[in-house]
Enzyme design. Structure first.
Site, PDB file in Angstrom:
ATOM      1  N   ASP A 338       0.857  -1.175   0.000  1.00  0.00           N
ATOM      2  CA  ASP A 338       0.000   0.000   0.000  1.00  0.00           C
ATOM      3  C   ASP A 338       0.902   1.236   0.000  1.00  0.00           C
ATOM      4  O   ASP A 338       2.083   1.160   0.332  1.00  0.00           O
ATOM      5  CB  ASP A 338      -0.952  -0.016   1.206  1.00  0.00           C
ATOM      6  CG  ASP A 338      -2.178   0.854   0.977  1.00  0.00           C
ATOM      7  OD1 ASP A 338      -2.156   1.683   0.051  1.00  0.00           O
ATOM      8  OD2 ASP A 338      -3.163   0.722   1.725  1.00  0.00           O
ATOM      9  N   GLU A 538     -10.168   7.221   4.201  1.00  0.00           N
ATOM     10  CA  GLU A 538      -9.034   6.795   5.042  1.00  0.00           C
ATOM     11  C   GLU A 538      -8.987   7.534   6.373  1.00  0.00           C
ATOM     12  O   GLU A 538     -10.002   7.817   6.978  1.00  0.00           O
ATOM     13  CB  GLU A 538      -7.735   6.938   4.246  1.00  0.00           C
ATOM     14  CG  GLU A 538      -7.747   6.038   3.008  1.00  0.00           C
ATOM     15  CD  GLU A 538      -6.404   5.908   2.354  1.00  0.00           C
ATOM     16  OE1 GLU A 538      -5.434   5.658   3.069  1.00  0.00           O
ATOM     17  OE2 GLU A 538      -6.327   6.021   1.115  1.00  0.00           O
TER      18      GLU A 538
HETATM   19  C1  BGC Z   1      -5.128   2.980   0.348  1.00  0.00           C
HETATM   20  C2  BGC Z   1      -5.394   1.855  -0.601  1.00  0.00           C
HETATM   21  C3  BGC Z   1      -5.373   2.349  -2.009  1.00  0.00           C
HETATM   22  C4  BGC Z   1      -4.074   3.063  -2.271  1.00  0.00           C
HETATM   23  C5  BGC Z   1      -3.962   3.634  -3.656  1.00  0.00           C
HETATM   24  C6  BGC Z   1      -3.915   3.763  -0.032  1.00  0.00           C
HETATM   25  O1  BGC Z   1      -3.756   4.894   0.764  1.00  0.00           O
HETATM   26  O2  BGC Z   1      -4.974   2.471   1.641  1.00  0.00           O
HETATM   27  O3  BGC Z   1      -6.625   1.250  -0.303  1.00  0.00           O
HETATM   28  O4  BGC Z   1      -5.543   1.283  -2.888  1.00  0.00           O
HETATM   29  O5  BGC Z   1      -3.927   4.122  -1.365  1.00  0.00           O
HETATM   30  O6  BGC Z   1      -4.759   4.743  -3.829  1.00  0.00           O
HETATM   31  C1  BGC Z   2      -3.706   9.482  -2.739  1.00  0.00           C
HETATM   32  C2  BGC Z   2      -4.403   8.288  -2.176  1.00  0.00           C
HETATM   33  C3  BGC Z   2      -3.538   7.711  -1.150  1.00  0.00           C
HETATM   34  C4  BGC Z   2      -3.159   8.766  -0.118  1.00  0.00           C
HETATM   35  C5  BGC Z   2      -2.221   8.252   0.882  1.00  0.00           C
HETATM   36  C6  BGC Z   2      -3.378  10.465  -1.664  1.00  0.00           C
HETATM   37  O1  BGC Z   2      -2.695  11.534  -2.204  1.00  0.00           O
HETATM   38  O2  BGC Z   2      -4.497  10.082  -3.684  1.00  0.00           O
HETATM   39  O3  BGC Z   2      -4.682   7.361  -3.170  1.00  0.00           O
HETATM   40  O4  BGC Z   2      -4.205   6.670  -0.560  1.00  0.00           O
HETATM   41  O5  BGC Z   2      -2.595   9.889  -0.702  1.00  0.00           O
HETATM   42  O6  BGC Z   2      -1.750   9.272   1.715  1.00  0.00           O
END
Ligand code: BGC
Ligand code: BGC
Length: 842
Positions: A338, A538
């Site tokens: 991830d 998130e």
């Molecule tokens: C998330 C994932 C996601 C990835 C890509 C991460 O922060 O936990 O679920 O697939 O970002 O966007």
């Molecule tokens: C991205 C997400 C990712 C996240 C993690 C964002 O900038 O767009 O996909 O999960 O950062 O911090």
């Protein structure tokens, strides 16, 4: 990226020593963040084998594919192998980079889009897919050419692309309890991804969510393994096709991901990327069941969880990644990491982490860190820190999936089946399916006096800020990461709830009136009030409790009720929430979750086009602090049990409920200063460097309340110029912001400069004694003073990290220091997903 990357200011980071003058903030040492976790007790090999029995693979090895892999690996350079196991984000990588570094994959993070436009047209996605593919296939001496795969979070439809069908988020699908429905949703999502040339979705999330404070509760299908376990196979087959069929992983299908392995939904206090603290048997029983049908259905990738189990980051957990998933479960696809998750492993950073690959990770998700990671990993492969056999195995797994998907022969994405068939994005058929999903996902919690179904021929008032609001209706992971910042025109193939209601009422000869604030000229027969949570994703969605607060919506409901108008509440949320006051003020109450693009599906249910069949996938809390109430608990006592859901035939009356909200600090951790005061647990301190306090007297610096929009919603800070002085926001205890500085979160300050600076000014973040970093700010403040207007300054947290701040122990997230004169009015300071351009630091 929702943030335009055009005319932005560039700043050079400066380290502590280079700042205008040394800053010894001199704040009493604060309690270090406690790491109460213990390393996982290593079970004996036998006990472990018993815990995780051997699973037979349903996929038989294909000798031809394995021969091709052997030949490829034999011909690959070590540089190419390392590139193959690294995935970069399209915001930080170009097709040329892909060619040069032999990258195996790209992704678009939730905020990354072709041309940095969050609402880039679908054809730009396809063009970008072609460009990355072409770069990966460009001849490179004698090296074999290996097609790239592009992964994307298509988690409720192809949600990063304008015009795609937006299905209800998983929480709603969980309520539908219909495995065949999710199979069809998988099929439709795969086709829409293929239209734009993408190969791979980071879905489904198979999290079993145990604490609804978690900001990803809505990404899970439910609180017990049951629903996710029944959905995993049909959904994955919908996305990938059926193992053994000629169109498996190709044609209308794509590659799927089971995520996040393991225990993502079981972290302590529902903290995102937190720690699941439990015995291994509990970890297995609660969280692993959905993975078995996922593997049986042939899922080709598994994403490793950001979270820890008993203090050990999953990205470094060899026992679970290698011993369990690969050895005992016989998984022969690949494990993807991830978002810089490897960087959180002990001893690692985002740019250097052989340990993860050694533990079993096959592909690093290294969005912005890929280039340095490529270099360090190459060095590790050369010196054996990353054994060649392990590297070859990771490459083998990735190549296996690419070969199974037929990518070596598929040609460019736009030339593959469905490529460029833009009319399929949001096609009538897909939208009808999404509408069915909405109908099946709604859960009826109250229906006093059988106020539902409504008669469409009636005079209906449609109120609430969610009624005509696709941003709220679609939730996080919609065009932007947090799902914020979108407008109506970004949803050409969608219908708001209001629009759906209006259509049906018109057709039946009734009248519907949209009135977000609930005012009306002539008394309606009934009022539908749509309200709920603002979008989030998130960790930004983590909450201190599950109490829902919306004084406006509540007042609105009460006012309507007092006027003798029957009220129907439609509640939009990503979790089960304590809403007692709202339930009391409503005659009918519908939990609509995050329904997506088809508001018409909500209207169908209100007008009785179908009977309610949705059943709660999460227990509904009895109090705002009942955050982890789960079926099967000892003393289980929710307001509505898991599986509850009325039909129209049920008696839906509900006795008045207690309205006392349990007091839990409802703090938004991102707020440093807002509404005229420091955020919860933060203090505003001023004074000479080394002797900050709340009120040191006005000689050096003065603080006064000021007004921007409301009375005393801001603070005026005046430096007198009599000597160096600092104004700082200080945390109650050091906070770990490393996760936040990983993505694009920024320190965003809104201020007006009333007196321009007469000397250097430093914007500094502090991390304890002799630990700080920041930027000179005087030029920007001088420019802002000239305009006399409110100014937004947003500095990415990653800039502070680069300036030398130890993000794992931030004590002073914001301090402004100058020895000269300066007068500013500050209305807010927050750590947020930036709402506009950010300062570039390099
Ligand atoms: C998330 C994932 C996601 C990835 C890509 C991460 O922060 O936990 O679920 O697939 O970002 O966007
Ligand atoms: C991205 C997400 C990712 C996240 C993690 C964002 O900038 O767009 O996909 O999960 O950062 O911090």
């Amino acid at each position: 990226m929702i943030v335009p990357r055009g005319a932005v200011l560039a700043l050079r980071a400066v380290s502590l020593a280079a700042l205008a003058w040394p800053l010894a903030l001199g704040i009493a040492p604060l309690a270090a963040a406690t790491d109460a976790t213990t390393a996982a007790a290593a079970a004996s090999a036998e006990a472990h084998a018993e815990l995780w029995p051997q699973r037979e693979s349903k996929l038989s090895p294909d000798a031809e594919i394995e021969r091709r892999i052997d030949a490829l690996i034999a011909a690959m350079s070590i540089e190419q192998k390392v590139g193959q196991i690294i995935q970069a984000d399209i915001a930080s990588v170009t097709p040329d980079d892909v060619h040069r570094y032999h990258l195996g994959s790209v992704l678009n993070g939730g905020n990354s889009d072709p041309g940095n436009r969050y609402n880039a047209p679908a054809r730009d996605w396809l063009a970008a897919a072609d460009a990355f593919y072409a770069a990966s296939m460009k001849p490179n001496g004698k090296l074999p050419r290996i097609p790239i795969i592009w992964g994307s979070d298509a988690v409720h439809g192809h949600n990063n692309v304008v015009g795609a069908t937006l299905f209800p988020h998983n929480i709603g699908l969980g309520a539908a309890r219909n495995p065949e429905l999710v199979r069809k949703i998988g099929e439709a999502t795969a086709i829409e991804m293929r239209v734009t040339g993408l190969d791979w979705t980071f879905a489904p999330t198979l999290a079993v969510v145990r604490d609804d404070r978690w900001g990803r509760t809505y990404e899970g299908f439910g609180e017990s393994p049951e629903i996710a376990t029944s959905y995993a196979a049909p959904l994955i087959e919908g996305l990938q096709g059926k193992v053994g069929d000629p169109d498996w992983l190709r044609g209308p299908h794509i590659i799927a991901t089971a995520k996040h392995f393991l225990g993502d939904g079981g972290t302590h206090a529902g903290k995102d990327q937190g720690d699941a603290q439990m015995a291994e048997a509990s970890l297995r029983d609660l969280f692993s069941p959905p993975y078995l049908p996922a593997l049986d259905a042939g899922v080709q990738s598994v994403m490793v969880s950001f979270s820890s189990w008993n203090g050990v980051k999953m990205h470094g957990n060899r026992s679970l990644l290698t011993d369990v998933v690969k050895d005992r479960w016989n998984f022969d696809g690949f494990l993807v990491g991830d978002w810089n998750g490897h960087g959180q492993v002990e001893g690692c950073s985002a740019t250097d982490c052989a340990a993860s690959a050694v533990a079993g990770l096959d592909m690093y998700m290294a969005p912005d860190s890929w280039k340095t990671l490529w270099r360090t990993t190459l060095a590790h492969a050369k010196d054996g820190t990353l054994p060649m056999a392990r590297l070859d195995d990771a490459v083998r797994r990735i190549l296996r999936v690419k070969l199974r998907a037929g990518l070596f022969e598929a040609g460019k994405p736009s030339a593959r089946p469905y490529g460029g068939r833009f009319e399929l994005l949001g096609s009538a058929e897909h939208r009808a399916l999404a509408r069915q999903a909405v109908r099946e996902s709604l859960v009826l919690l109250k229906n006093a006096g059988s106020v539902l179904p409504l008669k469409p021929g009636a005079k209906i008032l449609v109120a609430g800020d969610g009624a005509d609001n696709l941003t709220k209706q679609t939730g996080g992971w919609t065009l932007s990461w947090q799902g914020t910042g979108t407008k109506r025109s970004d949803f050409p193939n969608a219908q708001s709830i209001w629009e759906g209601i209006d259509e049906q009422v018109r057709a039946a000869g009734g009248t519907a009136t949209l009135s977000p604030d609930g005012s009306f000229a002539s008394k309606p027969d009934v009022a539908i009030v749509v309200f709920g949570e603002e979008p989030y994703a998130e960790f930004q969605g983590d909450r201190p409790d599950v109490g829902f607060d919306d004084a406006k919506a509540l007042a609105l409901l009460r006012k309507l009720k007092a006027a003798g108008i029957p009220t129907v509440s439609v509640f939009l949320s990503g979790r089960a929430m304590w809403v007692n006051p709202f339930l009391n003020a409503s005659d009918a109450f519908v939990a609509a979750w995050l329904p997506g693009s088809e508001g018409g599906g909500v209207a169908d249910m209100l007008f009785g086009k179908a009977d309610f069949r949705g059943k709660l996938p999460y227990s509904w809390p009895k109090s705002s602090d009942q955050t982890a109430v789960n079926i099967g608990d000892a003393g289980y006592d929710p307001l509505f049990a898991y599986g509850f859901g009325l039909t129209l035939a049920d008696k839906g009356d509900l006795a008045p409920l207690p309205e006392m909200r349990a007091s839990v600090a409802a703090a938004d951790p991102g707020v440093l200063f807002a509404a005229g005061k420091p955020g919860a647990g933060r203090r505003l301190l001023i004074g000479p460097p080394g002797a900050l306090s709340t009120n040191p007297g006005p000689d050096l610096i003065e603080v006064r309340a000021a007004d921007r929009i409301a009375q005393e919603d801001s603070v005026r800070l005046r430096w007198t110029g009599a000597g160096p002085a600092v104004a700082a926001i200080v945390m109650g205890e050091a906070e770990d912001l490393s996760r936040q500085s990983n993505g694009e979160l920024a320190l965003e300050i809104e201020l007006r400069v009333d007196t321009p600076p007469t000397a250097d000014v430093s914007l500094v973040m502090g991390c304890g004694a002799q630990c700080a970093g920041g930027f000179p700010l005087a030029p920007m403040l001088t420019a802002a003073a000239k305009t006399g207007k409110w100014t937004r300054i947003a500095v990415p947290l990653s800039c502070f990290a680069r300036a030398g701040v130890d993000m794992t122990r931030v004590e002073t997230p914001l301090s402004l220091a100058t020895a000269g004169k300066l007068e500013i009015v500050m209305s807010s300071a927050k750590i947020v997903s930036p709402t506009g351009p950010v300062i570039q630091c390099k």
